[in-house]
Design a protein around this motif. Structure first.
Motif, PDB file in Angstrom:
ATOM      1  N   PRO A 178       0.010  -1.471   2.471  1.00  0.00           N
ATOM      2  CA  PRO A 178      -0.359  -1.216   2.864  1.00  0.00           C
ATOM      3  C   PRO A 178      -1.199  -1.606   1.460  1.00  0.00           C
ATOM      4  N   LEU A 179      -2.364  -1.664   0.914  1.00  0.00           N
ATOM      5  CA  LEU A 179      -3.269  -2.116  -0.346  1.00  0.00           C
ATOM      6  C   LEU A 179      -2.847  -1.985  -1.577  1.00  0.00           C
ATOM      7  N   GLU A 180      -2.636  -2.342  -2.382  1.00  0.00           N
ATOM      8  CA  GLU A 180      -1.850  -2.359  -3.209  1.00  0.00           C
ATOM      9  C   GLU A 180      -3.746  -1.385  -4.295  1.00  0.00           C
ATOM     10  N   GLU A 181      -3.473  -0.373  -5.113  1.00  0.00           N
ATOM     11  CA  GLU A 181      -4.642  -0.085  -5.474  1.00  0.00           C
ATOM     12  C   GLU A 181      -4.695  -1.004  -6.703  1.00  0.00           C
ATOM     13  N   THR A 182      -5.718  -1.455  -7.097  1.00  0.00           N
ATOM     14  CA  THR A 182      -6.110  -2.117  -8.668  1.00  0.00           C
ATOM     15  C   THR A 182      -6.285  -0.976  -9.589  1.00  0.00           C
ATOM     16  N   GLU A 183      -5.557  -1.513 -10.676  1.00  0.00           N
ATOM     17  CA  GLU A 183      -5.365  -0.129 -11.905  1.00  0.00           C
ATOM     18  C   GLU A 183      -6.256  -1.431 -12.809  1.00  0.00           C
ATOM     19  N   ASP A 184      -6.700  -0.574 -13.488  1.00  0.00           N
ATOM     20  CA  ASP A 184      -7.669  -1.615 -14.765  1.00  0.00           C
ATOM     21  C   ASP A 184      -7.050  -1.951 -16.096  1.00  0.00           C
ATOM     22  N   ILE A 185      -7.054  -3.219 -16.238  1.00  0.00           N
ATOM     23  CA  ILE A 185      -5.663  -4.232 -17.408  1.00  0.00           C
ATOM     24  C   ILE A 185      -6.850  -4.329 -18.293  1.00  0.00           C
ATOM     25  N   SER A 186      -5.862  -3.604 -19.397  1.00  0.00           N
ATOM     26  CA  SER A 186      -6.483  -3.736 -20.535  1.00  0.00           C
ATOM     27  C   SER A 186      -5.996  -4.902 -21.330  1.00  0.00           C
ATOM     28  N   TYR A 187      -6.962  -6.566 -21.148  1.00  0.00           N
ATOM     29  CA  TYR A 187      -6.235  -7.301 -22.249  1.00  0.00           C
ATOM     30  C   TYR A 187      -6.255  -7.313 -23.314  1.00  0.00           C
ATOM     31  N   ASN A 188      -5.652  -7.780 -24.152  1.00  0.00           N
ATOM     32  CA  ASN A 188      -5.440  -8.015 -25.340  1.00  0.00           C
ATOM     33  C   ASN A 188      -4.547  -9.847 -26.552  1.00  0.00           C
TER      34      ASN A 188
END
Length: 177
Positions: free
Chosen positions: A50-60
């Motif tokens: 299955p294709l992995e869902e992209t998640e919003d990553i908060s870069y800090n």
């Protein structure tokens, strides 16, 4: 399409999904319809995974400093605190691969490594070499300078000595932009 799908029966259905887009125009007004709706499209599984869902990553900033030496953290924090004293409206903007310094536009980019910082400054190499005497200044190819959107070069920071020349260069760039 029917001939193609019959020819490539094994993989075609997994790789391609059909979508119908219609355009309606009336007195200069245009409406588009799409079937199936975009949110209802089921994406194919490639190679039965299955294709992995992209998640919003908060870069800090913490993400950039995982596994780096204390000297590198000190260099960054010293430069940051000195520049915020000059202009408290500066934005230190963490992105996936770098942390940029922004005023109205990007002034410099910190590329953090485990034992050094590559500081890309939006300043010509000639002018930078006049100010930076105790750190290595690297040339950037025209293609890389185009990527950074203008004349630029890199300053290699491996120790906290003589950071005043780096902050004076960045202060000059802050007032320039």
């Amino acid at each position: 399409m029917p001939e193609i799908t019959e020819t490539y029966t094994d993989t075609w259905g997994k790789m391609v999904k059909h979508m119908l887009i219609k355009k309606f125009a009336n007195n200069g007004e245009i409406i588009y319809t799409m079937h199936p709706d975009f949110e209802n499209i089921e994406f194919a599984e490639l190679e039965n995974e299955p294709l992995e869902e992209t998640e919003d990553i908060s870069y800090n900033e913490e993400l950039h400093f995982e596994g780096v030496t204390d000297i590198i953290k000190k260099i960054y924090n010293d430069i940051k605190s000195d520049l915020l004293k000059v202009n408290s409206n500066l934005i230190f903007n963490p992105q996936k691969f770098y942390i940029s310094i922004r005023k109205d536009k990007n002034i410099a980019f910190f590329l953090i490594r485990r034992k050094k910082i590559k500081l890309v400054v939006m300043n010509s190499e000639e002018e930078t070499r006049k100010i930076i005497n105790h750190h290595l200044v690297k040339s950037l190819t025209p293609g890389v300078q185009k990527f950074w959107n203008g004349p630029s070069c890199a300053i290699m920071l491996e120790n906290a000595d003589n950071l005043n020349e780096v902050t004076s260069l960045l202060t000059m760039l802050i007032t320039k932009f």
